[in-house]
Design an enzyme around this catalytic site. Structure first.
Site, mmCIF file in Angstrom:
data_model
loop_
_atom_site.group_PDB
_atom_site.id
_atom_site.type_symbol
_atom_site.label_atom_id
_atom_site.label_comp_id
_atom_site.label_asym_id
_atom_site.label_seq_id
_atom_site.Cartn_x
_atom_site.Cartn_y
_atom_site.Cartn_z
ATOM 1 N N ARG A 84 0.839 -1.190 0.000
ATOM 2 C CA ARG A 84 0.000 0.000 0.000
ATOM 3 C C ARG A 84 0.879 1.248 0.000
ATOM 4 O O ARG A 84 2.034 1.191 0.419
ATOM 5 C CB ARG A 84 -0.925 0.000 1.232
ATOM 6 C CG ARG A 84 -1.847 -1.215 1.290
ATOM 7 C CD ARG A 84 -2.754 -1.158 2.519
ATOM 8 N NE ARG A 84 -3.685 -0.043 2.479
ATOM 9 C CZ ARG A 84 -4.903 -0.079 1.917
ATOM 10 N NH1 ARG A 84 -5.343 -1.194 1.362
ATOM 11 N NH2 ARG A 84 -5.685 0.989 1.926
ATOM 12 N N ASP A 127 -0.892 5.772 8.459
ATOM 13 C CA ASP A 127 -0.233 5.159 7.288
ATOM 14 C C ASP A 127 0.562 6.149 6.447
ATOM 15 O O ASP A 127 1.460 5.748 5.697
ATOM 16 C CB ASP A 127 -1.279 4.506 6.364
ATOM 17 C CG ASP A 127 -1.738 3.151 6.858
ATOM 18 O OD1 ASP A 127 -1.372 2.784 7.994
ATOM 19 O OD2 ASP A 127 -2.478 2.462 6.120
ATOM 20 N N HIS A 164 -5.081 -21.755 35.263
ATOM 21 C CA HIS A 164 -4.960 -23.057 34.604
ATOM 22 C C HIS A 164 -6.332 -23.655 34.424
ATOM 23 O O HIS A 164 -7.145 -23.562 35.331
ATOM 24 C CB HIS A 164 -4.104 -23.991 35.471
ATOM 25 C CG HIS A 164 -3.974 -25.376 34.882
ATOM 26 N ND1 HIS A 164 -3.189 -25.647 33.785
ATOM 27 C CD2 HIS A 164 -4.562 -26.546 35.245
ATOM 28 C CE1 HIS A 164 -3.270 -26.934 33.489
ATOM 29 N NE2 HIS A 164 -4.105 -27.509 34.357
HETATM 30 P P1 NAI Z 1 3.079 -6.163 2.095
HETATM 31 O O1 NAI Z 1 4.096 -5.121 1.819
HETATM 32 O O2 NAI Z 1 2.918 -6.703 3.462
HETATM 33 O O3 NAI Z 1 3.308 -7.397 1.133
HETATM 34 C C1 NAI Z 1 3.382 -7.278 -0.276
HETATM 35 C C2 NAI Z 1 4.193 -8.428 -0.816
HETATM 36 O O4 NAI Z 1 4.098 -8.465 -2.225
HETATM 37 C C3 NAI Z 1 5.668 -8.330 -0.472
HETATM 38 O O5 NAI Z 1 6.043 -9.500 0.224
HETATM 39 C C4 NAI Z 1 6.339 -8.195 -1.847
HETATM 40 O O6 NAI Z 1 7.603 -8.791 -1.875
HETATM 41 C C5 NAI Z 1 5.347 -8.901 -2.761
HETATM 42 N N1 NAI Z 1 5.376 -8.511 -4.181
HETATM 43 C C6 NAI Z 1 5.493 -7.278 -4.709
HETATM 44 N N2 NAI Z 1 5.458 -7.324 -6.068
HETATM 45 C C7 NAI Z 1 5.306 -8.619 -6.423
HETATM 46 C C8 NAI Z 1 5.209 -9.315 -7.670
HETATM 47 N N3 NAI Z 1 5.253 -8.688 -8.838
HETATM 48 N N4 NAI Z 1 5.064 -10.669 -7.657
HETATM 49 C C9 NAI Z 1 5.022 -11.330 -6.474
HETATM 50 N N5 NAI Z 1 5.140 -10.728 -5.269
HETATM 51 C C10 NAI Z 1 5.271 -9.386 -5.234
HETATM 52 O O7 NAI Z 1 1.713 -5.529 1.560
HETATM 53 P P2 NAI Z 1 0.192 -5.975 1.747
HETATM 54 O O8 NAI Z 1 0.087 -7.412 2.113
HETATM 55 O O9 NAI Z 1 -0.479 -5.499 0.521
HETATM 56 O O10 NAI Z 1 -0.244 -5.139 2.999
HETATM 57 C C11 NAI Z 1 -0.200 -3.707 2.963
HETATM 58 C C12 NAI Z 1 -0.018 -3.151 4.357
HETATM 59 O O11 NAI Z 1 -1.152 -3.400 5.142
HETATM 60 C C13 NAI Z 1 1.166 -3.772 5.066
HETATM 61 O O12 NAI Z 1 1.936 -2.756 5.655
HETATM 62 C C14 NAI Z 1 0.550 -4.642 6.127
HETATM 63 O O13 NAI Z 1 1.347 -4.730 7.278
HETATM 64 C C15 NAI Z 1 -0.781 -3.936 6.396
HETATM 65 N N6 NAI Z 1 -1.777 -4.904 6.851
HETATM 66 C C16 NAI Z 1 -1.629 -5.495 8.069
HETATM 67 C C17 NAI Z 1 -2.529 -6.437 8.513
HETATM 68 C C18 NAI Z 1 -2.300 -7.091 9.836
HETATM 69 O O14 NAI Z 1 -1.387 -6.684 10.536
HETATM 70 N N7 NAI Z 1 -3.073 -8.096 10.218
HETATM 71 C C19 NAI Z 1 -3.663 -6.845 7.695
HETATM 72 C C20 NAI Z 1 -3.687 -6.208 6.431
HETATM 73 C C21 NAI Z 1 -2.785 -5.269 6.052
#
Ligand code: NAI
Length: 460
Positions: free
Chosen positions: A264, A304, A436
Site C-alpha cells: 500500500r 499510514d 490453569h
Molecule cells: P506487504 O508489503 O505486506 O506485502 C506485499 C508483498 O508483495 C511483499 O512481500 C512483496 O515482496 C510482494 N510482491 C510485490 N510485487 C510482487 C510481484 N510482482 N510478484 C510477487 N510478489 C510481489 O503488503 P500488503 O500485504 O499489501 O499489505 C499492505 C499493508 O497493510 C502492510 O503494511 C501490512 O502490514 C498492512 N496490513 C496489516 C494487517 C495485519 O497486521 N493483520 C492486515 C492487512 C494489512
C-alpha cells in the site's frame, strides 16, 4: 468558527484523534469523504476478521471428526455471509459516529483539501478554518505493471472482501499480510489458492524468525495452499478458460481471479500538501518529528501516511500521542512498541525484536520456547500446533521480543507487549500466576524456559 484542530481522514488515526482531542477540551472538526472508520473498519481489519472467524467454523467442523464429532459438508450462503459481515461493519461505524457526537467532535462528510495554512476547502464548496491541521488520510493498494484494478479479473482486497463469488482458482500476488489473510479465507471457502511471492520468503517485511515462518508455511501447505517464493508476477494473459499469469521465472499459473496484494502507498496526492510546502518523500510518505509535526509548523500527520508499520493500532497510538502533545505540550510515546497480529491459520503475532534481529544488533540474548502441544488447554481445544517464544537480554533478563504462532496468537501477544513496553524482566511473567488451564500459560512457560526452569517442557 475557527476550530482548534481540523483532521482530514476518519480512520483509526483520525477518529481516535478527534475523540481524544475533544476529551482534552479542544474544538475539533473531522473531515471524511467516505465512511467513518476508514479502510480498517470498512474494507480492512474488521471485515477480514469477521470473515476469518466465520470461515474458521468450516475448518473447525472438518477437524472435529478427530474429536468424534462429524458434520455434513458445510454449505455457504455467500450473500448471507456478506450481509452478516456488513452488519458487523455498520455496527462499528455507527458506534464511532455515536462516540464522536457524545464527545462533541464535529464531523463533516466531504472531501477536504488543504488550501493554505489553517484553511481546508471542502468538496461541498465550504471552507474550514483551524489553528492546526492533522493529515490522517491513510493509504491505498498499489498496482504493478500488467495488473490493474480496472480489469475485473484483478481483485484488490476491497473486491475480495466484497464476497461476490468464490473463484475456483484464486491466484494471490504478494505473500505479505493481506495476501496470506485473504488466501486463508478463500481457501476455507473452497478456492484452490496459489500465492506468488517475489522475495525468497513469505512475509519478507516482517521481523519473524525462520522457525515461525517455516511453521506457518508448513501449515498453509497442509491446508492445500500452494506457495511459490522467488516468483515475481509480470503479466496477465486472457485465455479461453480464464487467465494465465506469467512470472519472471518463466512459469505460468492459471487463474479465475487474481488478488493483487503487493503493498500500500500513502494517500498524499491531491490533498493540497503543496499549498503549504509539505513535500512527501519518493514513496509518498510525510516525515514528522517526535511530536508528529511535519516540516511545517502547525501541520501534523499520523497513521499510514507517516513512515512506519501500516497498522491501525499504530495510527491510533499516533493519534493519542498527538492529542496529549497538543493539549499539554508533553511528549508521550511515539516510540511505543507496536505488536503485529496476522490472521492466518494458525495465527501469528509478534512484538519487539526477533531472536535473529536482536543478535544482528549485537544484543546477547536468552530465548525461551514452549509448544502449544504441551498445554492442556490447547490439546483440549484440538489446537496443538505452534509455539510461544520469548527473547530477553541475557544480563538483565529484560524482555525485548516475543513471537507466537498458534491458536489465538493475536490475543496472546498482549501480555508480552505490556512487558516489552514497560521493560519488564522475564521474571515478571514467569512469577505471575496464570490461570490453569488456559493458553496464556504458554507465555509463562516460555519465560520459565528462558530461565531454564520450565515445568511442562524439558529444559535444555
Ligand atoms: P506487504 O508489503 O505486506 O506485502 C506485499 C508483498 O508483495 C511483499 O512481500 C512483496 O515482496 C510482494 N510482491 C510485490 N510485487 C510482487 C510481484 N510482482 N510478484 C510477487 N510478489 C510481489 O503488503 P500488503 O500485504 O499489501 O499489505 C499492505 C499493508 O497493510 C502492510 O503494511 C501490512 O502490514 C498492512 N496490513 C496489516 C494487517 C495485519 O497486521 N493483520 C492486515 C492487512 C494489512
Amino acid at each position: 468558527m475557527k476550530y482548534n484542530v481540523a483532521i482530514i481522514g476518519a480512520g483509526p488515526g483520525g477518529y481516535v484523534a478527534a475523540i481524544r482531542m475533544a476529551q482534552l477540551k479542544m474544538t475539533v472538526v473531522l473531515i471524511e469523504e467516505r465512511d467513518l472508520g476508514g479502510v480498517c473498519l470498512n474494507r480492512g481489519c474488521i471485515p477480514t476478521k469477521a470473515l476469518y472467524s466465520a470461515t474458521k467454523l468450516i475448518e473447525r467442523a472438518e477437524s472435529a471428526s478427530t474429536m468424534g464429532i462429524s458434520f455434513a459438508a458445510p454449505s455457504v450462503d455467500l450473500p448471507a455471509l456478506a450481509t452478516w459481515k456488513e452488519g458487523v461493519v455498520s455496527r462499528l461505524v455507527s458506534g464511532v459516529a455515536t462516540l464522536l457526537k457524545a464527545n462533541k467532535a464535529t464531523v463533516i462528510s466531504a472531501r477536504g483539501t488543504i488550501a493554505s495554512h489553517g484553511r481546508i476547502d471542502l468538496s461541498t464548496g465550504d471552507t474550514v478554518e483551524a489553528e492546526r491541521i492533522v493529515v490522517a488520510t491513510g493509504s491505498f493498494p498499489v498496482e504493478i505493471p500488467g495488473f490493474n484494478f480496472d480489469n475485473p479479473r484483478v481483485w484488490s482486497s476491497d473486491d475480495a472482501l466484497a464476497l461476490t463469488e468464490v473463484p475456483d482458482r484464486l491466484l494471490v500476488i504478494g505473500g505479505g499480510v493481506i495476501g496470506l489473510e485473504i488466501a486463508t479465507i478463500y481457501n476455507r471457502l473452497g478456492s484452490k489458492v496459489t500465492i506468488l511471492e517475489m522475495m525468497a520468503e513469505i512475509l519478507p517485511g516482517i521481523d519473524l524468525d525462520r522457525r515461525t515462518i517455516a511453521t506457518l508455511k508448513r501449515s498453509l501447505k497442509e491446508q492445500g495452499i500452494t506457495i511459490r517464493t522467488d516468483t515475481a508476477a509480470t503479466s496477465l494473459e486472457e485465455t479461453k478458460s480464464g487467465a494465465v499469469i506469467h512470472t519472471k521465472t518463466g512459469d505460468m499459473f492459471p487463474a479465475d481471479r487474481v488478488l493483487l496484494a503487493v503493498g500500500r502507498r500513502p494517500n498524499s496526492r491531491g490533498i493540497g500538501l503543496e499549498k503549504v510546502g509539505i513535500e512527501p518523500d519518493r514513496r509518498g510518505f510525510i516525515e514528522v518529528d517526535e511530536d508528529l509535526q511535519t516540516s511545517v509548523p502547525g501541520m501534523y500527520a499520523i497513521g499510514d501516511i507517516v513512515p512506519g508499520p501500516m497498522l491501525a493500532h499504530r495510527a491510533s497510538n499516533d493519534a493519542l500521542v498527538l492529542a496529549v502533545y497538543l493539549a499539554t505540550g508533553k511528549h508521550s510515546g511515539r516510540d511505543r512498541v507496536i505488536p503485529q497480529a496476522i490472521f492466518t491459520d494458525p495465527e501469528v503475532s509478534s512484538v519487539g525484536l526477533s531472536e535473529a534481529r536482536a543478535k544482528k544488533e549485537g544484543i546477547e540474548v536468552i530465548v525461551g520456547r514452549f509448544p502449544y502441544a504441551a498445554l492442556g488447554k490447547a490439546l483440549g481445544m484440538n489446537e496443538a500446533g505452534g509455539f510461544f517464544q520469548v527473547v530477553a537480554e541475557a544480563n538483565s533478563h529484560r524482555l525485548i521480543g516475543a513471537q507466537i504462532i498458534g491458536a489465538d496468537a493475536s490475543s496472546l501477544i498482549a501480555e508480552a507487549s505490556v512487558a516489552v513496553q514497560n521493560n519488564l524482566p522475564l521474571e515478571a511473567i514467569a512469577d505471575s500466576v496464570h490461570a490453569h488451564p488456559t493458553l496464556p500459560e504458554g507465555m509463562k512457560e516460555a519465560a520459565e524456559a528462558a530461565l531454564g526452569r520450565a515445568i511442562h517442557a524439558v529444559n535444555r
